[in-house]
Scaffold this motif. Structure first.
Motif, PDB file in Angstrom:
ATOM      1  N   ALA A  31      -5.384  -0.080  -4.380  1.00  0.00           N
ATOM      2  CA  ALA A  31      -6.797  -0.141  -3.967  1.00  0.00           C
ATOM      3  C   ALA A  31      -7.473   1.220  -3.947  1.00  0.00           C
ATOM      4  CB  ALA A  31      -6.906  -0.785  -2.575  1.00  0.00           C
TER       5      ALA A  31
ATOM      6  N   SER B  72       0.781  -1.241   0.000  1.00  0.00           N
ATOM      7  CA  SER B  72       0.000   0.000   0.000  1.00  0.00           C
ATOM      8  C   SER B  72       0.808   1.285   0.000  1.00  0.00           C
ATOM      9  CB  SER B  72      -0.924   0.004   1.229  1.00  0.00           C
ATOM     10  OG  SER B  72      -1.724  -1.148   1.268  1.00  0.00           O
TER      11      SER B  72
ATOM     12  N   GLU C 221      -0.461   4.137  -2.095  1.00  0.00           N
ATOM     13  CA  GLU C 221      -1.787   4.718  -1.867  1.00  0.00           C
ATOM     14  C   GLU C 221      -1.613   6.202  -1.550  1.00  0.00           C
ATOM     15  OE1 GLU C 221      -4.379   3.214  -2.536  1.00  0.00           O
ATOM     16  OE2 GLU C 221      -4.061   1.055  -2.256  1.00  0.00           O
TER      17      GLU C 221
ATOM     18  N   TYR D  63      -2.527   3.628  -5.820  1.00  0.00           N
ATOM     19  CA  TYR D  63      -2.817   2.234  -6.182  1.00  0.00           C
ATOM     20  C   TYR D  63      -2.190   1.325  -5.130  1.00  0.00           C
ATOM     21  CZ  TYR D  63       1.998   2.264  -8.118  1.00  0.00           C
ATOM     22  OH  TYR D  63       3.358   2.358  -8.300  1.00  0.00           O
TER      23      TYR D  63
END
Length: 478
Positions: free
Chosen positions: A331, A319, A322, A329
């Motif tokens: 999620a 993560s 993020e 990315y």
């Protein structure tokens, strides 16, 4: 007759002659004035004294061919000191092989120069006269020269040790990445030891180093190893930043080792990216971007295999790209959907990446990198509170070589940090190295810019310029 008896006999003979001379002096006359002139010349006295010294001093060192038949005890001791220094220099020789890589290295030049000084000083002993009185005078210069050599040897040893230690950091992580890429299960003990070492370095206030792997090799067979080393350089740099910022974050200060471990392996999956994409210069195509983005999943899988029960570590690898506004990315997590560790890791990752050159762009100086990272936080891309922790590093982290407005050159030795005083990050404490004319500043003159009116930093000195400016007087900093 033993040597001692012979010496005593000579001294007795000298005393008898002096007493006879004194007896003649009582009668006065021209012979007294003649004897006074002879004694003032000191020829007879020096000859006998030199002979006495030769009897008391041992034979010269066998490995040092010298012209004098005997050396004074002081000269012999200094020769032993000199040989000891040469032995220490020989132990450092492996760090400075004769090659293209070291030909322009200021530290290698200092090493070769120091060897030459020591060798010249010891060979000069071969020309010493027999007279002990003259040897004693020459020993003053020899001792001073050897003191300088000794100081240089200590500096060289410390610089070589630092280089080896830092290279060992990168080697440790690169070896682990290669093992993971090969599907192996490497020993995690060196990784934990590396995290502890980086934390200890930060606690001591040691300079922040921005590691780079150098230019990519032309030989395709060497690219994979170079890539693993490049990923390791980034991991160690991010871990250094994390070690310095984590202690200022209330969410992370209780788990410093975990935070630094996450920084070390967060980008592991980049070692699996095809080398042609990793070294690509210019904008990436959409397919290439998808490959790059896939490194987070690869890294998370590797970390799970490495430490199966450390879910937080796999999450950091998955993560770290993020973004606070949901544009990252894989999620698209927003704000507190990402853990505090991931949000801090994203800041450290961006800042460290900007400070090091990439195939497609030059490195930014730390001030510009910090400013750009803060701007990303201001626009919502990064967590603002985490980004502001960078101010503890200041615009010029400890170890930065900077140029002042008057042309003087200094090195940052301490920062005021924090964000309570907006001027503090740009006004650290310096040790002045060169004055405005480019001459070395004798001793170490410290300057606290926060308490100094009229002096300010113009820029951080780039690596190439640093070598030119400091190579002669401060090779360990160049």
């Amino acid at each position: 007759m033993s040597d001692t008896r012979e010496l005593l006999a000579k001294i007795a003979a000298l005393r008898q002659r002096l007493e006879q001379a004194h007896g003649r002096a009582e009668n006065g006359g021209d012979r007294v004035r003649l004897l006074e002139r002879r004694l003032s010349d000191g020829a007879a006295h020096d000859t006998l004294l030199d002979a006495s010294f030769r009897q008391l001093t041992a034979a010269p060192l066998e490995e040092t061919p010298v012209a004098p038949r005997r050396l004074t005890a002081r000269a012999r001791r200094l020769l032993e000191v000199g040989h000891g220094l040469l032995h220490q220099l020989r132990a450092l020789a492996d760090a400075f092989p004769e090659s293209d890589d070291t030909r322009d290295d200021p530290l290698a030049h200092r090493f070769r120069e120091t060897v030459a000084i020591a060798d010249t000083a010891l060979r000069a002993v071969q020309g010493y006269p027999d007279a002990p009185s003259a040897q004693l005078r020459l020993c003053e210069g020899l001792e001073g020269t050897l003191n300088v050599v000794g100081e240089r040897v200590s500096e060289l040893r410390a610089a070589v040790e630092r280089r080896r230690r830092e290279a060992g950091w990168v080697d440790t992580l690169a070896d682990l990445l290669r093992a993971l890429a090969a599907g192996q299960a490497p020993d995690v003990a060196p990784l934990f030891a590396l995290a502890e070492a980086l934390l200890a370095d930060a606690e001591l206030g040691m300079p922040l180093r921005f590691f780079a792997p150098g230019a990519a090799p032309q030989d395709a067979a060497q690219l994979a190893d170079w890539q693993a080393r490049a990923v390791a350089c980034h991991g160690v740099t991010v871990a250094q930043v994390m070690a310095r910022l984590g202690k200022h974050d209330p969410e992370l200060r209780g788990q410093p080792v975990e935070a630094v471990l996450a920084a070390l392996v967060h980008d592991a999956g980049m070692a699996a990216v095809p080398t042609d994409i990793y070294t690509h210069v210019g904008p990436l195509g959409e397919a290439q971007k998808r490959v790059i983005e896939g490194h987070t999943h690869t890294g998370a899988e590797w970390v799970r295999r490495l430490l199966p029960h450390a879910a937080w570590l796999a999450d950091a690898a998955l993560s770290h790209h993020e973004r606070h506004d949901g544009t990252g990315y894989p999620a698209g997590l927003r704000e507190t959907q990402a853990t505090p560790l991931v949000r801090m890791l994203a800041v450290c990752d961006v800042y460290a990446a900007l400070c090091v050159a990439r195939p497609y762009r030059a490195a930014l100086e730390p001030r510009a990198a910090l400013t750009d990272t803060l701007l990303l936080a201001e626009t919502g891309v990064l967590d603002r509170a985490c980004a502001e922790r960078l101010l503890h590093l200041s615009f010029y982290p400890v170890g930065s070589v900077v140029e002042l407005a008057d042309g003087a050159i200094g090195i940052v030795v301490a920062t005021h940090g924090g964000r309570h005083d907006l001027n503090a990050p740009s006004r650290p404490v310096l040790a002045l190295l060169l004055d405005a004319e480019g001459a070395a500043v004798p001793g170490r003159c410290h300057l606290d810019l926060a308490a100094c009116e009229g002096r300010s930093i113009v820029q951080a000195v780039p690596a190439v310029e640093r070598r030119r400016l400091l190579g002669k007087h401060y090779p360990e900093l160049a």
